[in-house]
Write a protein that holds these residues in place. Sequence first.
Motif, mmCIF file in Angstrom:
data_model
loop_
_atom_site.group_PDB
_atom_site.id
_atom_site.type_symbol
_atom_site.label_atom_id
_atom_site.label_comp_id
_atom_site.label_asym_id
_atom_site.label_seq_id
_atom_site.Cartn_x
_atom_site.Cartn_y
_atom_site.Cartn_z
ATOM 1 N N SER A 266 0.841 -1.189 0.000
ATOM 2 C CA SER A 266 0.000 0.000 0.000
ATOM 3 C C SER A 266 0.876 1.238 0.000
ATOM 4 O O SER A 266 1.841 1.317 0.742
ATOM 5 N N GLY A 267 0.560 2.175 -0.846
ATOM 6 C CA GLY A 267 1.325 3.405 -0.895
ATOM 7 C C GLY A 267 2.632 3.237 -1.645
ATOM 8 O O GLY A 267 2.864 2.244 -2.339
ATOM 9 N N ASN A 268 3.493 4.218 -1.505
ATOM 10 C CA ASN A 268 4.775 4.171 -2.205
ATOM 11 C C ASN A 268 5.690 3.130 -1.577
ATOM 12 O O ASN A 268 5.791 3.041 -0.364
ATOM 13 N N PRO A 269 6.376 2.373 -2.416
ATOM 14 C CA PRO A 269 7.257 1.342 -1.863
ATOM 15 C C PRO A 269 8.688 1.833 -1.690
ATOM 16 O O PRO A 269 9.183 2.638 -2.469
ATOM 17 N N TYR A 270 9.325 1.349 -0.641
ATOM 18 C CA TYR A 270 10.770 1.454 -0.515
ATOM 19 C C TYR A 270 11.305 0.047 -0.774
ATOM 20 O O TYR A 270 10.928 -0.889 -0.086
ATOM 21 N N LEU A 271 12.175 -0.118 -1.756
ATOM 22 C CA LEU A 271 12.590 -1.441 -2.222
ATOM 23 C C LEU A 271 14.089 -1.629 -2.053
ATOM 24 O O LEU A 271 14.866 -0.692 -2.280
ATOM 25 N N PHE A 272 14.464 -2.830 -1.710
ATOM 26 C CA PHE A 272 15.856 -3.146 -1.417
ATOM 27 C C PHE A 272 16.240 -4.474 -2.069
ATOM 28 O O PHE A 272 15.413 -5.360 -2.247
ATOM 29 N N TRP A 273 17.530 -4.610 -2.379
ATOM 30 C CA TRP A 273 18.126 -5.884 -2.739
ATOM 31 C C TRP A 273 19.284 -6.163 -1.785
ATOM 32 O O TRP A 273 20.109 -5.277 -1.526
ATOM 33 N N TYR A 274 19.302 -7.416 -1.291
ATOM 34 C CA TYR A 274 20.380 -7.889 -0.448
ATOM 35 C C TYR A 274 20.962 -9.160 -1.059
ATOM 36 O O TYR A 274 20.268 -9.910 -1.748
ATOM 37 N N VAL A 275 22.226 -9.429 -0.743
ATOM 38 C CA VAL A 275 22.893 -10.650 -1.199
ATOM 39 C C VAL A 275 23.426 -11.410 0.013
ATOM 40 O O VAL A 275 23.866 -10.789 0.995
ATOM 41 N N GLN A 276 23.325 -12.727 -0.068
ATOM 42 C CA GLN A 276 23.838 -13.567 1.015
ATOM 43 C C GLN A 276 24.786 -14.606 0.440
ATOM 44 O O GLN A 276 24.379 -15.448 -0.369
ATOM 45 N N TYR A 277 26.035 -14.552 0.866
ATOM 46 C CA TYR A 277 27.008 -15.569 0.493
ATOM 47 C C TYR A 277 26.935 -16.703 1.513
ATOM 48 O O TYR A 277 26.480 -16.500 2.641
ATOM 49 N N PHE B 232 26.008 -3.964 -9.742
ATOM 50 C CA PHE B 232 24.593 -4.288 -9.865
ATOM 51 C C PHE B 232 23.752 -3.017 -10.011
ATOM 52 O O PHE B 232 24.119 -1.953 -9.527
ATOM 53 N N GLU B 233 22.630 -3.181 -10.675
ATOM 54 C CA GLU B 233 21.651 -2.123 -10.796
ATOM 55 C C GLU B 233 20.264 -2.743 -10.776
ATOM 56 O O GLU B 233 20.109 -3.957 -10.942
ATOM 57 N N ALA B 234 19.259 -1.923 -10.536
ATOM 58 C CA ALA B 234 17.887 -2.424 -10.503
ATOM 59 C C ALA B 234 16.978 -1.394 -11.125
ATOM 60 O O ALA B 234 17.196 -0.186 -10.992
ATOM 61 N N GLU B 235 15.949 -1.905 -11.782
ATOM 62 C CA GLU B 235 15.002 -1.024 -12.454
ATOM 63 C C GLU B 235 13.647 -1.100 -11.779
ATOM 64 O O GLU B 235 13.035 -2.169 -11.692
ATOM 65 N N PHE B 236 13.191 0.045 -11.302
ATOM 66 C CA PHE B 236 11.883 0.152 -10.669
ATOM 67 C C PHE B 236 10.840 0.431 -11.745
ATOM 68 O O PHE B 236 10.994 1.356 -12.540
ATOM 69 N N ASN B 237 9.779 -0.380 -11.758
ATOM 70 C CA ASN B 237 8.700 -0.185 -12.709
ATOM 71 C C ASN B 237 7.391 -0.154 -11.937
ATOM 72 O O ASN B 237 6.896 -1.201 -11.490
ATOM 73 N N LYS B 238 6.853 1.038 -11.752
ATOM 74 C CA LYS B 238 5.673 1.194 -10.904
ATOM 75 C C LYS B 238 4.444 0.527 -11.513
ATOM 76 O O LYS B 238 3.659 -0.094 -10.804
ATOM 77 N N SER B 239 4.278 0.628 -12.813
ATOM 78 C CA SER B 239 3.085 0.061 -13.438
ATOM 79 C C SER B 239 3.075 -1.462 -13.371
ATOM 80 O O SER B 239 2.013 -2.077 -13.280
ATOM 81 N N GLN B 240 4.251 -2.061 -13.413
ATOM 82 C CA GLN B 240 4.348 -3.526 -13.320
ATOM 83 C C GLN B 240 4.670 -3.983 -11.900
ATOM 84 O O GLN B 240 4.831 -5.187 -11.679
ATOM 85 N N THR B 241 4.768 -3.063 -10.982
ATOM 86 C CA THR B 241 5.139 -3.342 -9.574
ATOM 87 C C THR B 241 6.324 -4.302 -9.518
ATOM 88 O O THR B 241 6.292 -5.337 -8.845
#
Lengths: 116, 115
Positions: B28-39, B63-72
Amino acid sequence: NAGVTQTPKFRVLKTGQSMTLLCAQDMNHEYMYWYRQDPGMGLRLIHYSVGEGTTAKGEVPDGYNVSRLKKQNFLLGLESAAPSQTSVYFCASSTLPQGNLRTEAFFGQGTRLTVV
Amino acid sequence: AQSVAQPEDQVNVAEGNPLTVKCTYSVSGNPYLFWYVQYPNRGLQFLLKYITGDNLVKGSYGFEAEFNKSQTSFHLKKPSALVSDSALYFCAVSPYMEYGNKLVFGAGTILRVKS
């Protein structure tokens, strides 16, 4: 710079025994968390704290208790261990948000707990 | 309720090829999104986050990530994979209006990079 340190790293308990997991952070973070990691389920929040002397329930709090008597420490207790609590436990900490900007969490190396 | 889905249990890619690890979210509402890695036998390490602004976020280790609001969606990408990128990757969301910086994690995706 130690970051987030968890003690112990490994432990085997018998059903019904109790234990306390200790988490210490040296980054002066306000927020601290306990997660458990189970295969195929990612990490789930057990309890968290938004400051010294405060605690709150997360997604899976049953069977666990926590305390945050000092800002740098966050203890997770199992009063009567059950096999379902076999898991890897991670402690994490983070700073206060910068305005509306969320800050990332820093994780410890984990505690592998087996309940037999 | 907020949730994160990582539809692939495992992603296999050859060294030098581009990689994508997929993540979709519900919040719900605007998301704050994160990526983590575990070795193996280690804790989680922060890679990158999306809070606001540019939809393409750059992070650690190329690494990079693409946020796409319409496709969540918030897919993790890297132009050229390394064998050392092999690890378990977690996508996580921190709900906008919730207090405490709490994270909701996906189940994780194992990335295997073969030489």
